[in-house]
Design an enzyme around this catalytic site. Sequence first.
Site, PDB file in Angstrom:
ATOM      1  N   LYS A 152       0.861  -1.181   0.000  1.00  0.00           N
ATOM      2  CA  LYS A 152       0.000   0.000   0.000  1.00  0.00           C
ATOM      3  C   LYS A 152       0.900   1.234   0.000  1.00  0.00           C
ATOM      4  CE  LYS A 152      -4.540   0.677   0.378  1.00  0.00           C
ATOM      5  NZ  LYS A 152      -5.694  -0.080  -0.002  1.00  0.00           N
ATOM      6  N   GLY A 155     -26.389   1.601   2.761  1.00  0.00           N
ATOM      7  CA  GLY A 155     -25.490   2.238   1.791  1.00  0.00           C
ATOM      8  C   GLY A 155     -25.708   1.684   0.404  1.00  0.00           C
ATOM      9  N   VAL A 156     -26.541   2.402  -0.387  1.00  0.00           N
ATOM     10  CA  VAL A 156     -26.761   1.923  -1.753  1.00  0.00           C
ATOM     11  C   VAL A 156     -25.991   2.824  -2.726  1.00  0.00           C
ATOM     12  CG1 VAL A 156     -28.804   0.449  -1.838  1.00  0.00           C
ATOM     13  CG2 VAL A 156     -29.126   2.875  -1.450  1.00  0.00           C
ATOM     14  N   GLY A 157     -24.657   2.750  -2.603  1.00  0.00           N
ATOM     15  CA  GLY A 157     -23.759   3.475  -3.499  1.00  0.00           C
ATOM     16  C   GLY A 157     -23.352   2.556  -4.644  1.00  0.00           C
ATOM     17  N   VAL A 182     -21.358  -0.046  -4.897  1.00  0.00           N
ATOM     18  CA  VAL A 182     -21.433  -1.489  -4.642  1.00  0.00           C
ATOM     19  C   VAL A 182     -22.830  -1.879  -4.156  1.00  0.00           C
ATOM     20  CG1 VAL A 182     -20.489  -3.427  -3.334  1.00  0.00           C
ATOM     21  CG2 VAL A 182     -18.968  -1.597  -4.077  1.00  0.00           C
TER      22      VAL A 182
HETATM   23  P1  NAD Z   1     -19.871   4.656  -2.484  1.00  0.00           P
HETATM   24  O1  NAD Z   1     -19.327   5.928  -1.951  1.00  0.00           O
HETATM   25  O2  NAD Z   1     -20.226   4.565  -3.927  1.00  0.00           O
HETATM   26  O3  NAD Z   1     -21.184   4.245  -1.661  1.00  0.00           O
HETATM   27  C1  NAD Z   1     -21.309   4.420  -0.293  1.00  0.00           C
HETATM   28  C2  NAD Z   1     -22.765   4.783  -0.020  1.00  0.00           C
HETATM   29  O4  NAD Z   1     -22.929   4.888   1.387  1.00  0.00           O
HETATM   30  C3  NAD Z   1     -23.169   6.136  -0.619  1.00  0.00           C
HETATM   31  O5  NAD Z   1     -24.386   6.012  -1.309  1.00  0.00           O
HETATM   32  C4  NAD Z   1     -23.291   7.041   0.601  1.00  0.00           C
HETATM   33  O6  NAD Z   1     -24.277   8.051   0.443  1.00  0.00           O
HETATM   34  C5  NAD Z   1     -23.673   6.060   1.676  1.00  0.00           C
HETATM   35  N1  NAD Z   1     -23.358   6.504   3.020  1.00  0.00           N
HETATM   36  C6  NAD Z   1     -22.271   7.200   3.445  1.00  0.00           C
HETATM   37  N2  NAD Z   1     -22.356   7.422   4.758  1.00  0.00           N
HETATM   38  C7  NAD Z   1     -23.496   6.847   5.179  1.00  0.00           C
HETATM   39  C8  NAD Z   1     -24.131   6.720   6.430  1.00  0.00           C
HETATM   40  N3  NAD Z   1     -23.586   7.235   7.534  1.00  0.00           N
HETATM   41  N4  NAD Z   1     -25.298   6.072   6.498  1.00  0.00           N
HETATM   42  C9  NAD Z   1     -25.857   5.545   5.391  1.00  0.00           C
HETATM   43  N5  NAD Z   1     -25.313   5.620   4.162  1.00  0.00           N
HETATM   44  C10 NAD Z   1     -24.149   6.268   4.069  1.00  0.00           C
HETATM   45  O7  NAD Z   1     -18.826   3.536  -2.068  1.00  0.00           O
HETATM   46  P2  NAD Z   1     -18.724   2.055  -2.641  1.00  0.00           P
HETATM   47  O8  NAD Z   1     -17.666   2.011  -3.673  1.00  0.00           O
HETATM   48  O9  NAD Z   1     -20.081   1.536  -2.925  1.00  0.00           O
HETATM   49  O10 NAD Z   1     -18.120   1.287  -1.371  1.00  0.00           O
HETATM   50  C11 NAD Z   1     -18.942   0.956  -0.266  1.00  0.00           C
HETATM   51  C12 NAD Z   1     -18.093   0.330   0.828  1.00  0.00           C
HETATM   52  O11 NAD Z   1     -17.458  -0.844   0.333  1.00  0.00           O
HETATM   53  C13 NAD Z   1     -16.974   1.216   1.357  1.00  0.00           C
HETATM   54  O12 NAD Z   1     -16.790   0.942   2.718  1.00  0.00           O
HETATM   55  C14 NAD Z   1     -15.774   0.747   0.568  1.00  0.00           C
HETATM   56  O13 NAD Z   1     -14.560   0.994   1.268  1.00  0.00           O
HETATM   57  C15 NAD Z   1     -16.042  -0.726   0.487  1.00  0.00           C
HETATM   58  N6  NAD Z   1     -15.395  -1.387  -0.653  1.00  0.00           N
HETATM   59  C16 NAD Z   1     -15.663  -0.973  -1.915  1.00  0.00           C
HETATM   60  C17 NAD Z   1     -15.027  -1.601  -2.981  1.00  0.00           C
HETATM   61  C18 NAD Z   1     -15.324  -1.194  -4.406  1.00  0.00           C
HETATM   62  O14 NAD Z   1     -14.965  -1.940  -5.317  1.00  0.00           O
HETATM   63  N7  NAD Z   1     -15.966  -0.063  -4.640  1.00  0.00           N
HETATM   64  C19 NAD Z   1     -14.128  -2.665  -2.753  1.00  0.00           C
HETATM   65  C20 NAD Z   1     -13.893  -3.076  -1.433  1.00  0.00           C
HETATM   66  C21 NAD Z   1     -14.527  -2.417  -0.394  1.00  0.00           C
END
Ligand code: NAD
Length: 349
Positions: free
Chosen positions: A79, A178-180, A182
């Site tokens: 990292k 968290g419907v972002g 992923v």
């Molecule tokens: P993202 O930012 O696209 O989605 C996160 C979602 O969580 C957003 O919609 C945001 O509005 C919501 N959120 C933030 N704070 C919140 C809260 N307090 N309460 C409710 N909702 C809240 O991120 P992502 O890429 O979807 O990743 C989600 C998680 O998975 C993160 O913890 C990330 O580290 C982990 N992760 C992601 C990946 C990847 O490939 N994207 C890989 C490994 C781990």
Amino acid sequence: MRSEVLDVAGWRKVVHFEDAASGLKALIAIHDASLGPGCGGCRIYPYASFEDGLEDVKNLSRGMTFKNALGGIPFGGGKAVIFADPKTEKTPELLRAFGAAVESLDGLYYTAEDSGVTEADLEIVRSVTKYVAGMEDKGVGGNPSPFTARGVWRGMQAAARHKLGAASLNGLSVSVLGVGAVGMELARLIHQEGGKLVVADVNANAVNEAVERFGAEAVSPEDAIDADVDIFAPCALGGAINPDSIGRLKAKVVAGAANNQLKTLEMDKALAERGVLYCPDYVINAAGVISVGLEILGSWTTDEMNARIDKIGDTLSEIFKRAEAENAPIGAVADKMALEVISKAKKAA
Ligand code: NAD
């Protein structure tokens, strides 16, 4: 550029780089390289002190060792952190200097995205070094989120089979916090399989989208853990399972994408004692790094990618069985299995 190898016990190599011309101050840590070169993203963050940055890069690189080992890719844990504010201090010069730092390690470390670093930034880094992964034009499609969602979905199926005796997610209920990137794709996969959804997010638009597309029930982020569902899927920030929230958890399975879902190490044991099956976060969310690893190897096809990602379910099933047989918390068993993979590689070398 000045570089200094730091004496950090237990790490293969930790190097401190400083470049006055570009303002680069960075640390690259390779925790273990028994399985292959260290692979993991670069984070740009305005750390309050050098010690804070060092602590972060150590924790993150060590985490990547475990993640890559159980992800089944021939890479060790690495990292990088750059001491800078990504909003105001990230310049092409800084990124190029970072690329030169990566290049100077001769392939002992492959870099990729992490917070504060975009795909466009990686393009600049790549103009200086070939030891970069995670970009659209180079391989599997840059954005790892759909892969991560697939891996979490497969892991969730394995957990549902083990804990709930369910052949599929059809008819089961899942609360997705968290419907972002992923979480939304995960919700789509669950819905497609006939699962019922409860969703929560601080972003009302995302919640509305999930309600409209998947007929999900919307709840507040505070209530997502209380939801009367079979499975809880934390897909927002870390720490969803903590001493305050654990007593409110109704689901019998925790399977989500977020990193560091357990606020404290004790939560691993506490979940086990409550009869909750926890899918260790770094195992279930490893598909992103698996895709990056296959991209580096350059030999991937979509079928191979999906097959590798689908193995996350098998790995989790093995962890569940061992945890039961050894009467040990799941997270501890996952760590032990990762160390076994590494020590086997060391013996074979
Ligand atoms: P993202 O930012 O696209 O989605 C996160 C979602 O969580 C957003 O919609 C945001 O509005 C919501 N959120 C933030 N704070 C919140 C809260 N307090 N309460 C409710 N909702 C809240 O991120 P992502 O890429 O979807 O990743 C989600 C998680 O998975 C993160 O913890 C990330 O580290 C982990 N992760 C992601 C990946 C990847 O490939 N994207 C890989 C490994 C781990």
